[in-house]
Design an enzyme around this catalytic site. Sequence first.
Site, PDB file in Angstrom:
ATOM      1  N   PHE A 167       0.851  -1.197   0.000  1.00 25.59           N
ATOM      2  CA  PHE A 167       0.000   0.000   0.000  1.00 25.59           C
ATOM      3  C   PHE A 167       0.881   1.239   0.000  1.00 25.59           C
ATOM      4  O   PHE A 167       0.985   1.950   0.987  1.00 25.59           O
ATOM      5  CB  PHE A 167      -0.868   0.008   1.262  1.00 25.59           C
ATOM      6  CG  PHE A 167      -2.340  -0.175   1.022  1.00 25.59           C
ATOM      7  CD1 PHE A 167      -3.023   0.634   0.134  1.00 25.59           C
ATOM      8  CD2 PHE A 167      -3.048  -1.132   1.719  1.00 25.59           C
ATOM      9  CE1 PHE A 167      -4.382   0.489  -0.063  1.00 25.59           C
ATOM     10  CE2 PHE A 167      -4.413  -1.288   1.535  1.00 25.59           C
ATOM     11  CZ  PHE A 167      -5.078  -0.484   0.640  1.00 25.59           C
ATOM     12  N   HIS A 168       1.565   1.515  -1.116  1.00 24.92           N
ATOM     13  CA  HIS A 168       2.387   2.727  -1.194  1.00 24.92           C
ATOM     14  C   HIS A 168       1.510   3.896  -1.638  1.00 24.92           C
ATOM     15  O   HIS A 168       0.282   3.774  -1.705  1.00 24.92           O
ATOM     16  CB  HIS A 168       3.605   2.510  -2.110  1.00 24.92           C
ATOM     17  CG  HIS A 168       3.259   2.192  -3.523  1.00 24.92           C
ATOM     18  ND1 HIS A 168       3.098   3.161  -4.484  1.00 24.92           N
ATOM     19  CD2 HIS A 168       3.028   1.004  -4.142  1.00 24.92           C
ATOM     20  CE1 HIS A 168       2.799   2.593  -5.639  1.00 24.92           C
ATOM     21  NE2 HIS A 168       2.748   1.285  -5.455  1.00 24.92           N
ATOM     22  N   MET A 169       2.084   5.029  -1.936  1.00 24.58           N
ATOM     23  CA  MET A 169       1.332   6.272  -2.144  1.00 24.58           C
ATOM     24  C   MET A 169       0.237   6.184  -3.211  1.00 24.58           C
ATOM     25  O   MET A 169      -0.888   6.588  -2.969  1.00 24.58           O
ATOM     26  CB  MET A 169       2.305   7.409  -2.488  1.00 24.58           C
ATOM     27  CG  MET A 169       1.640   8.760  -2.577  1.00 24.58           C
ATOM     28  SD  MET A 169       0.840   9.305  -1.059  1.00 24.58           S
ATOM     29  CE  MET A 169       2.253   9.922  -0.167  1.00 24.58           C
TER      30      MET A 169
END
Length: 87
Positions: free
Chosen positions: A14-16
Amino acid sequence: MVSKKLTIVNAQGFHMRPASAFATAMGKYASDVTIKHNGKDVNAKSLMNIIAACIKCGNEIEIVASGSDEEAALAEAASMVESGFGE
């Protein structure tokens, strides 16, 4: 209240970018949407809370939706996670 357990499949977790898309998508629902991860409840409508949760590839999460449109919210959330956020 409805919930579903899922495993994060995209390599970067769940990165940017996926967190932003996810928070934006959940924001359109009236229901409360929560991500349960490592014993903590994370507001799924908050980009910063999702990023702060450090959800990585292979982590198991539970998405919980509660409210008038909970089924639709959960269905979209599960679809996004299962598809790897299109990555």
